[in-house]
Design a protein around this motif. Structure first.
Motif, PDB file in Angstrom:
ATOM      1  N   ALA A 189      13.037  -0.016  12.166  1.00  0.00           N
ATOM      2  CA  ALA A 189      12.138   0.944  11.526  1.00  0.00           C
ATOM      3  C   ALA A 189      12.906   1.888  10.607  1.00  0.00           C
ATOM      4  CB  ALA A 189      11.379   1.739  12.584  1.00  0.00           C
ATOM      5  N   ALA A 190      14.067   2.365  11.069  1.00  0.00           N
ATOM      6  CA  ALA A 190      14.885   3.260  10.243  1.00  0.00           C
ATOM      7  C   ALA A 190      15.368   2.547   8.987  1.00  0.00           C
ATOM      8  CB  ALA A 190      16.073   3.772  11.052  1.00  0.00           C
ATOM      9  N   ALA A 191      15.736   1.277   9.130  1.00  0.00           N
ATOM     10  CA  ALA A 191      16.179   0.496   7.976  1.00  0.00           C
ATOM     11  C   ALA A 191      15.046   0.306   6.978  1.00  0.00           C
ATOM     12  CB  ALA A 191      16.706  -0.861   8.436  1.00  0.00           C
ATOM     13  N   MET A 192      13.840   0.114   7.477  1.00  0.00           N
ATOM     14  CA  MET A 192      12.685  -0.055   6.594  1.00  0.00           C
ATOM     15  C   MET A 192      12.395   1.219   5.812  1.00  0.00           C
ATOM     16  SD  MET A 192      10.085  -2.292   8.988  1.00  0.00           S
ATOM     17  CE  MET A 192       8.831  -2.384   7.704  1.00  0.00           C
ATOM     18  N   VAL A 193      12.441   2.361   6.497  1.00  0.00           N
ATOM     19  CA  VAL A 193      12.184   3.637   5.824  1.00  0.00           C
ATOM     20  C   VAL A 193      13.261   3.908   4.776  1.00  0.00           C
ATOM     21  CG1 VAL A 193      12.045   6.140   6.126  1.00  0.00           C
ATOM     22  CG2 VAL A 193      10.898   4.616   7.744  1.00  0.00           C
ATOM     23  N   GLY A 194      14.517   3.636   5.135  1.00  0.00           N
ATOM     24  CA  GLY A 194      15.600   3.820   4.177  1.00  0.00           C
ATOM     25  C   GLY A 194      15.440   2.923   2.962  1.00  0.00           C
ATOM     26  N   ALA A 195      15.027   1.684   3.200  1.00  0.00           N
ATOM     27  CA  ALA A 195      14.824   0.746   2.096  1.00  0.00           C
ATOM     28  C   ALA A 195      13.676   1.194   1.200  1.00  0.00           C
ATOM     29  CB  ALA A 195      14.547  -0.653   2.646  1.00  0.00           C
ATOM     30  N   ILE A 196      12.595   1.666   1.802  1.00  0.00           N
ATOM     31  CA  ILE A 196      11.450   2.137   1.020  1.00  0.00           C
ATOM     32  C   ILE A 196      11.857   3.301   0.126  1.00  0.00           C
ATOM     33  CG2 ILE A 196       9.231   3.340   1.197  1.00  0.00           C
ATOM     34  CD1 ILE A 196       8.684   1.594   3.704  1.00  0.00           C
ATOM     35  N   ALA A 239       0.828  -1.206   0.000  1.00  0.00           N
ATOM     36  CA  ALA A 239       0.000   0.000   0.000  1.00  0.00           C
ATOM     37  C   ALA A 239       0.862   1.256   0.000  1.00  0.00           C
ATOM     38  CB  ALA A 239      -0.929  -0.011   1.214  1.00  0.00           C
ATOM     39  N   VAL A 240       1.971   1.218   0.736  1.00  0.00           N
ATOM     40  CA  VAL A 240       2.885   2.363   0.766  1.00  0.00           C
ATOM     41  C   VAL A 240       3.550   2.547  -0.595  1.00  0.00           C
ATOM     42  CG1 VAL A 240       5.002   3.291   1.779  1.00  0.00           C
ATOM     43  CG2 VAL A 240       3.298   2.182   3.242  1.00  0.00           C
ATOM     44  N   PHE A 241       4.036   1.462  -1.176  1.00  0.00           N
ATOM     45  CA  PHE A 241       4.668   1.558  -2.494  1.00  0.00           C
ATOM     46  C   PHE A 241       3.666   2.010  -3.559  1.00  0.00           C
ATOM     47  CE2 PHE A 241       8.052  -1.391  -0.848  1.00  0.00           C
ATOM     48  CZ  PHE A 241       9.117  -0.533  -1.080  1.00  0.00           C
ATOM     49  N   GLU A 242       2.416   1.595  -3.431  1.00  0.00           N
ATOM     50  CA  GLU A 242       1.393   2.041  -4.383  1.00  0.00           C
ATOM     51  C   GLU A 242       1.148   3.539  -4.258  1.00  0.00           C
ATOM     52  OE1 GLU A 242      -1.930  -0.477  -3.566  1.00  0.00           O
ATOM     53  OE2 GLU A 242      -1.320  -1.990  -5.048  1.00  0.00           O
ATOM     54  N   THR A 272      11.645   3.793 -11.637  1.00  0.00           N
ATOM     55  CA  THR A 272      12.301   3.460 -12.905  1.00  0.00           C
ATOM     56  C   THR A 272      11.514   2.405 -13.669  1.00  0.00           C
ATOM     57  OG1 THR A 272      13.660   1.782 -11.802  1.00  0.00           O
ATOM     58  CG2 THR A 272      14.601   4.000 -12.018  1.00  0.00           C
ATOM     59  N   GLY A 273      10.495   1.839 -13.021  1.00  0.00           N
ATOM     60  CA  GLY A 273       9.626   0.881 -13.688  1.00  0.00           C
ATOM     61  C   GLY A 273      10.150  -0.538 -13.740  1.00  0.00           C
ATOM     62  N   THR A 274      11.211  -0.837 -12.999  1.00  0.00           N
ATOM     63  CA  THR A 274      11.775  -2.188 -13.058  1.00  0.00           C
ATOM     64  C   THR A 274      11.062  -3.162 -12.120  1.00  0.00           C
ATOM     65  OG1 THR A 274      13.446  -1.694 -11.365  1.00  0.00           O
ATOM     66  CG2 THR A 274      14.048  -1.281 -13.672  1.00  0.00           C
ATOM     67  N   HIS A 275      10.379  -2.625 -11.097  1.00  0.00           N
ATOM     68  CA  HIS A 275       9.673  -3.481 -10.149  1.00  0.00           C
ATOM     69  C   HIS A 275       8.306  -2.882  -9.829  1.00  0.00           C
ATOM     70  CE1 HIS A 275      13.763  -4.939  -9.644  1.00  0.00           C
ATOM     71  NE2 HIS A 275      13.309  -5.965  -8.944  1.00  0.00           N
ATOM     72  N   THR A 276       7.364  -3.751  -9.520  1.00  0.00           N
ATOM     73  CA  THR A 276       6.027  -3.317  -9.126  1.00  0.00           C
ATOM     74  C   THR A 276       5.965  -3.157  -7.606  1.00  0.00           C
ATOM     75  OG1 THR A 276       5.186  -5.569  -8.803  1.00  0.00           O
ATOM     76  CG2 THR A 276       5.069  -4.641 -11.042  1.00  0.00           C
ATOM     77  N   PRO A 277       4.941  -2.463  -7.106  1.00  0.00           N
ATOM     78  CA  PRO A 277       4.772  -2.373  -5.650  1.00  0.00           C
ATOM     79  C   PRO A 277       4.677  -3.745  -4.996  1.00  0.00           C
ATOM     80  CG  PRO A 277       3.395  -0.746  -6.726  1.00  0.00           C
ATOM     81  CD  PRO A 277       3.968  -1.609  -7.815  1.00  0.00           C
ATOM     82  N   GLU A 296       3.682   9.844  -7.769  1.00  0.00           N
ATOM     83  CA  GLU A 296       5.141   9.951  -7.826  1.00  0.00           C
ATOM     84  C   GLU A 296       5.631  11.377  -7.605  1.00  0.00           C
ATOM     85  OE1 GLU A 296       8.850   9.378 -10.963  1.00  0.00           O
ATOM     86  OE2 GLU A 296       6.999   8.248 -11.278  1.00  0.00           O
ATOM     87  N   GLU A 297       5.008  12.345  -8.286  1.00  0.00           N
ATOM     88  CA  GLU A 297       5.479  13.721  -8.162  1.00  0.00           C
ATOM     89  C   GLU A 297       5.364  14.219  -6.724  1.00  0.00           C
ATOM     90  OE1 GLU A 297       3.259  12.760 -10.398  1.00  0.00           O
ATOM     91  OE2 GLU A 297       4.139  13.108 -12.380  1.00  0.00           O
ATOM     92  N   VAL A 298       4.196  13.968  -6.111  1.00  0.00           N
ATOM     93  CA  VAL A 298       3.985  14.419  -4.735  1.00  0.00           C
ATOM     94  C   VAL A 298       4.905  13.667  -3.777  1.00  0.00           C
ATOM     95  CG1 VAL A 298       2.285  14.696  -2.896  1.00  0.00           C
ATOM     96  CG2 VAL A 298       1.596  14.987  -5.270  1.00  0.00           C
ATOM     97  N   ALA A 299       5.109  12.382  -4.022  1.00  0.00           N
ATOM     98  CA  ALA A 299       5.996  11.590  -3.169  1.00  0.00           C
ATOM     99  C   ALA A 299       7.434  12.093  -3.264  1.00  0.00           C
ATOM    100  CB  ALA A 299       5.929  10.118  -3.561  1.00  0.00           C
TER     101      ALA A 299
END
Length: 207
Positions: free
Chosen positions: A168-175, A112-115, A185-190, A121-124
């Motif tokens: 939690a910090a690692a998760m945010v950094g990874a996201i 849901a976050v990746f979606e 870049t379109g290489t992976h889906t959410p 995208e622009e706002v994110a």
């Protein structure tokens, strides 16, 4: 697409425009084009003249809805924050998940976050990368995730002797990194990114 929230509709009423008429559509268009311009050019290089030209409206029309460039930029950041914080809060695991469904439920929340990042995208980019508030937004997201993890550990889902602040910090950094390098870049889906992250954080690299 940027969704106009109830508070924005209220502002339209205060400014004397009929909600649901051309005024609401013009405001929505200005928000969307502003988001694109800010994401591409950054705050300082974006000009109101370029925004109104792209939106095919006059500068007085812009000022009918927004006091300044700073105001529309801040509104975009606020829209993103509200959506993001809501999703993170909603991602907390309930108390009745069976062990076999745990990974799927966690992946669902991450997806849901990746979606959100994909569909806005622009706002994110503005809220998570460009704006001066980006660091604070990520800190608040990290704090909420840490609270979620601690409560989930108390429910018996995870070990309790883990530094959940680091997790939690690692998760945010990874996201953030995955959104920039894989999602946008379109290489992976959410769905793909959520599944990979879930597997990594739950199962690790151990064979």
């Amino acid at each position: 697409m940027i969704v106009i929230l109830e508070k924005e509709v209220y502002q339209l009423k205060k400014r004397g425009r009929r909600v649901g008429a051309d005024g609401e559509k013009s405001r929505q268009t200005l928000l969307e084009i502003s988001a694109t311009q800010f994401a591409i050019h950054g705050f300082y290089k974006t000009k109101i003249s370029d925004i109104v030209k792209e939106a095919n409206v006059t500068q007085p029309t812009f000022y009918l809805y927004f006091k300044s460039k700073e105001a529309v930029f801040q509104e975009l950041v606020d829209i993103f924050k509200e959506k993001l914080y809501h999703l993170v809060a909603q991602s907390k695991l309930p108390a009745d998940i069976a062990e076999e469904g745990l990974m799927e439920r966690i992946a669902y929340g991450l997806c849901a976050v990746f979606e959100l990042f994909q569909q806005n995208e622009e706002v994110a980019r503005i809220g998570f990368v460009v704006s001066e508030e980006a660091v604070n937004i990520k800190e608040q997201m990290t704090a909420q995730l840490e609270r979620n993890l601690k409560e989930e550990a108390e429910l018996g889902y995870f070990h309790t002797n883990i530094n959940f602040g680091v997790v939690a910090a690692a998760m945010v950094g990874a996201i953030e990194y995955l959104a920039i390098t894989k999602l946008w870049t379109g290489t992976h889906t959410p769905e793909e990114l959520a599944e990979e992250m879930t597997y990594l954080f739950l199962q690790g690299l151990k064979k």
